[in-house]
Design a protein around this motif. Structure first.
Motif, mmCIF file in Angstrom:
data_model
loop_
_atom_site.group_PDB
_atom_site.id
_atom_site.type_symbol
_atom_site.label_atom_id
_atom_site.label_comp_id
_atom_site.label_asym_id
_atom_site.label_seq_id
_atom_site.Cartn_x
_atom_site.Cartn_y
_atom_site.Cartn_z
ATOM 1 N N TYR A 157 47.190 49.635 32.281
ATOM 2 C CA TYR A 157 46.015 48.668 31.693
ATOM 3 C C TYR A 157 44.742 49.419 31.877
ATOM 4 C CZ TYR A 157 42.146 45.132 31.463
ATOM 5 O OH TYR A 157 40.922 44.684 31.095
ATOM 6 N N SER A 158 44.124 49.753 30.729
ATOM 7 C CA SER A 158 42.787 50.062 30.434
ATOM 8 C C SER A 158 41.603 49.109 30.296
ATOM 9 C CB SER A 158 42.804 51.413 29.501
ATOM 10 O OG SER A 158 43.582 52.279 29.684
ATOM 11 N N PRO A 159 40.647 48.873 31.048
ATOM 12 C CA PRO A 159 39.608 48.043 30.881
ATOM 13 C C PRO A 159 38.688 48.341 29.723
ATOM 14 C CG PRO A 159 39.612 48.897 33.247
ATOM 15 C CD PRO A 159 40.474 49.709 32.459
ATOM 16 N N PRO A 160 38.556 47.381 28.746
ATOM 17 C CA PRO A 160 37.919 47.845 27.457
ATOM 18 C C PRO A 160 36.436 48.215 27.551
ATOM 19 C CG PRO A 160 38.155 45.613 27.504
ATOM 20 C CD PRO A 160 38.791 46.002 28.763
ATOM 21 N N TRP A 161 35.882 48.035 28.501
ATOM 22 C CA TRP A 161 34.568 48.228 28.784
ATOM 23 C C TRP A 161 34.263 49.915 29.365
ATOM 24 C CZ3 TRP A 161 33.740 49.538 33.852
ATOM 25 C CH2 TRP A 161 34.484 49.152 34.817
ATOM 26 N N SER A 162 35.222 50.249 30.010
ATOM 27 C CA SER A 162 35.170 51.619 30.660
ATOM 28 C C SER A 162 34.729 52.753 29.661
ATOM 29 C CB SER A 162 36.574 51.992 31.376
ATOM 30 O OG SER A 162 37.466 51.953 30.527
ATOM 31 N N GLU A 163 35.483 52.877 28.607
ATOM 32 C CA GLU A 163 35.119 53.968 27.802
ATOM 33 C C GLU A 163 33.611 53.825 27.277
ATOM 34 O OE1 GLU A 163 38.172 55.365 25.346
ATOM 35 O OE2 GLU A 163 39.706 54.931 26.772
#
Length: 179
Positions: free
Chosen positions: A39-45
């Motif tokens: 899972y990749s949090p959408p806000w991180s990038e």
């Protein structure tokens, strides 16, 4: 003036350190969540991108204060002090005009982004876009200060309005600082 600029540059350095640590922490958590939880949090990038933009704009302003952007020094070292001061005045005037236009247009652009929301962070896009205005606004102010110093140098005096660079940072792109 030099003491106030020194305090201001050190404050910028602390802000940059916090931004860098934020980027490091977010990217480390991104790698962990991506490979452990798929899972990749959408806000991180988005957060790391916006922090990088602020880092670049603040760093560029500090480099402008110390006249330490990458440049060609081949002919500058051959110039006498008065010719070098006249050349510096011309460069400062170009930088003041350019950064003034970019800062002004940056305000208009950032205000135009007030209705746009970053989907990952759910923040107003004026926050990251004002980095351009702040960065070029600082470059404008710093070049005005350097212009005063260069005009004084043209008449054989030194105003010494800017602190020594080694009080703020430990590296330089200028060849004379490598001696």
């Amino acid at each position: 003036m030099a003491k106030a600029l020194l305090v201001f540059c050190r404050a910028i350095t602390w802000v940059q350190l916090l931004l860098l640590l934020t980027m490091l922490g977010v990217m480390a958590s991104l790698v962990f969540t991506r490979y452990v939880f798929a899972y990749s949090p959408p806000w991180s990038e988005e957060l790391t991108r916006f922090a990088m933009i602020w880092l670049v704009m603040l760093g560029g302003a500090v480099l402008a204060l110390f006249d330490d952007h990458i440049t060609l020094f081949v002919f500058v070292e051959l110039m006498g002090p008065r010719v070098r001061a006249a050349r510096n005045i011309l460069v400062r005037l170009i930088m003041i005009a350019t950064s003034g236009v970019v800062a002004y247009k940056g305000i208009k652009f950032a205000d135009g982004m007030s209705g746009v929301i970053a989907w990952g962070l759910n923040i107003n896009m004026t926050i990251p876009t004002y980095s351009v205005t702040v960065g070029f606004g600082l470059i404008l102010i710093f070049n005005l200060i350097l212009l005063i110093d260069d005009v004084a140098a043209l008449f054989g005096k030194r105003a010494q309005l800017v602190p020594r660079q080694d009080q703020v940072m430990d590296g330089s792109f200028r060849p004379q600082d490598d001696l």
